[in-house]
Design an enzyme around this catalytic site. Sequence first.
Site, mmCIF file in Angstrom:
data_model
loop_
_atom_site.group_PDB
_atom_site.id
_atom_site.type_symbol
_atom_site.label_atom_id
_atom_site.label_comp_id
_atom_site.label_asym_id
_atom_site.label_seq_id
_atom_site.Cartn_x
_atom_site.Cartn_y
_atom_site.Cartn_z
ATOM 1 N N GLY A 40 9.174 36.533 38.290
ATOM 2 C CA GLY A 40 9.972 35.600 38.678
ATOM 3 C C GLY A 40 10.532 34.358 38.181
ATOM 4 C CD GLU A 95 7.685 35.102 31.613
ATOM 5 O OE1 GLU A 95 8.683 35.458 32.597
ATOM 6 O OE2 GLU A 95 7.226 35.293 31.403
ATOM 7 C CG ASP A 96 8.209 32.933 35.982
ATOM 8 O OD1 ASP A 96 7.890 33.744 34.450
ATOM 9 O OD2 ASP A 96 7.677 34.020 36.835
ATOM 10 C CG ASP A 99 -0.871 30.566 32.237
ATOM 11 O OD1 ASP A 99 -1.656 29.107 31.744
ATOM 12 O OD2 ASP A 99 -1.574 30.753 32.574
ATOM 13 C CE LYS A 127 -0.261 27.514 34.625
ATOM 14 N NZ LYS A 127 -0.329 27.521 35.720
ATOM 15 C CG PHE A 148 -0.519 28.443 40.525
ATOM 16 C CD1 PHE A 148 -1.125 29.523 39.664
ATOM 17 C CD2 PHE A 148 0.081 29.498 41.425
ATOM 18 C CE1 PHE A 148 -1.042 31.051 39.142
ATOM 19 C CE2 PHE A 148 0.346 30.898 41.657
ATOM 20 C CZ PHE A 148 -0.393 31.245 40.094
ATOM 21 C CG ASP A 155 4.523 35.713 42.965
ATOM 22 O OD1 ASP A 155 4.132 35.521 41.618
ATOM 23 O OD2 ASP A 155 3.575 36.132 43.280
ATOM 24 N NE ARG A 161 7.759 37.206 43.310
ATOM 25 C CZ ARG A 161 7.683 37.005 42.934
ATOM 26 N NH1 ARG A 161 7.738 35.922 41.132
ATOM 27 N NH2 ARG A 161 6.734 38.204 42.192
HETATM 28 P P1 XMP Z 1 1.140 34.529 30.516
HETATM 29 O O1 XMP Z 1 1.089 36.442 30.159
HETATM 30 O O2 XMP Z 1 2.302 33.501 29.315
HETATM 31 O O3 XMP Z 1 2.029 35.185 31.361
HETATM 32 O O4 XMP Z 1 0.040 34.380 30.789
HETATM 33 C C1 XMP Z 1 2.194 34.100 32.188
HETATM 34 C C2 XMP Z 1 2.358 34.908 33.844
HETATM 35 O O5 XMP Z 1 1.326 34.525 34.406
HETATM 36 C C3 XMP Z 1 1.744 34.002 35.585
HETATM 37 N N1 XMP Z 1 1.328 32.342 36.196
HETATM 38 C C4 XMP Z 1 1.911 32.283 37.402
HETATM 39 N N2 XMP Z 1 2.892 31.905 37.983
HETATM 40 N N3 XMP Z 1 2.342 29.850 38.613
HETATM 41 C C5 XMP Z 1 2.853 31.106 39.276
HETATM 42 O O6 XMP Z 1 3.875 31.383 39.784
HETATM 43 C C6 XMP Z 1 1.852 30.020 37.961
HETATM 44 O O7 XMP Z 1 1.168 28.363 37.505
HETATM 45 C C7 XMP Z 1 1.587 31.059 36.710
HETATM 46 N N4 XMP Z 1 0.745 30.729 35.713
HETATM 47 C C8 XMP Z 1 1.265 31.788 34.924
HETATM 48 C C9 XMP Z 1 3.318 34.807 36.006
HETATM 49 O O8 XMP Z 1 3.529 36.034 36.280
HETATM 50 C C10 XMP Z 1 3.976 34.463 34.482
HETATM 51 O O9 XMP Z 1 4.489 35.450 33.940
HETATM 52 MG MG MG Z 2 6.758 36.407 35.123
#
Ligand code: XMP
Ligand code: MG
Length: 187
Positions: A40, A95-96, A99, A127, A148, A155, A161
């Site tokens: 990501g 990191e992208d 969450d 987020k 999301f 993605d 992406r």
């Molecule tokens: P954590 O461990 O912080 O992980 O819950 C974060 C990973 O969860 C995925 N993720 C998302 N991916 N849009 C995305 O494309 C979102 O809104 C989203 N929320 C969680 C993602 O793989 C990230 O690295």
């Molecule tokens: Mg990720």
Amino acid sequence: MDREVLIAREIIQERVRELGVRISSDYRGEEPVIVGILNGAVFFFADLVRYITIPVRIDFIRARSYGAQMCSSGKVEITKDVEIDVKGSPVILVEDIVDTGLTLKAVVHHVKDMGAASCAICALIDKKERRELEISIDYLGFSVETGFIVGYGLDYNERYRYLNDICLLKPEQCGGRGGGILNDHRL
Ligand code: XMP
Ligand code: MG
């Protein structure tokens, strides 16, 4: 349209440039190892590194969390490790999106185990809706309350992406989890 633009490409670029300037100033005289978390973070990582004006080394790590498709399940496995010896060096993880915080917690733990002198976190998006662990983000792009997010590396089932803007997926496209609110993303 199955999505709406949440953060336009020009705003992303300006924010990433600011983060690069801050990192360059904070790490002046050092040579940090910038570690991108695959997949990501790739576009964010590539842009950020080019806005950094001090010498850096770059590497990548990949982590996979089991179970859920759109979020972490709690069990995180490192499926591609950092190959540079980071012992004694400052590391900046890129990191992208943060969450629940489970992925980053596991990766930070891993990098510290490798003997890094320090481990800072640079995340494109914070987020907060489902955060389970307290994560202190040193360099943050944008803060989003819920929804999301796709595009600029992010993605949904490996799609979207390639988009240049950060977009919000419509709820019907992702099992009812759309409908995001953008916080005071200019921090
Ligand atoms: P954590 O461990 O912080 O992980 O819950 C974060 C990973 O969860 C995925 N993720 C998302 N991916 N849009 C995305 O494309 C979102 O809104 C989203 N929320 C969680 C993602 O793989 C990230 O690295
Ligand atoms: Mg990720």
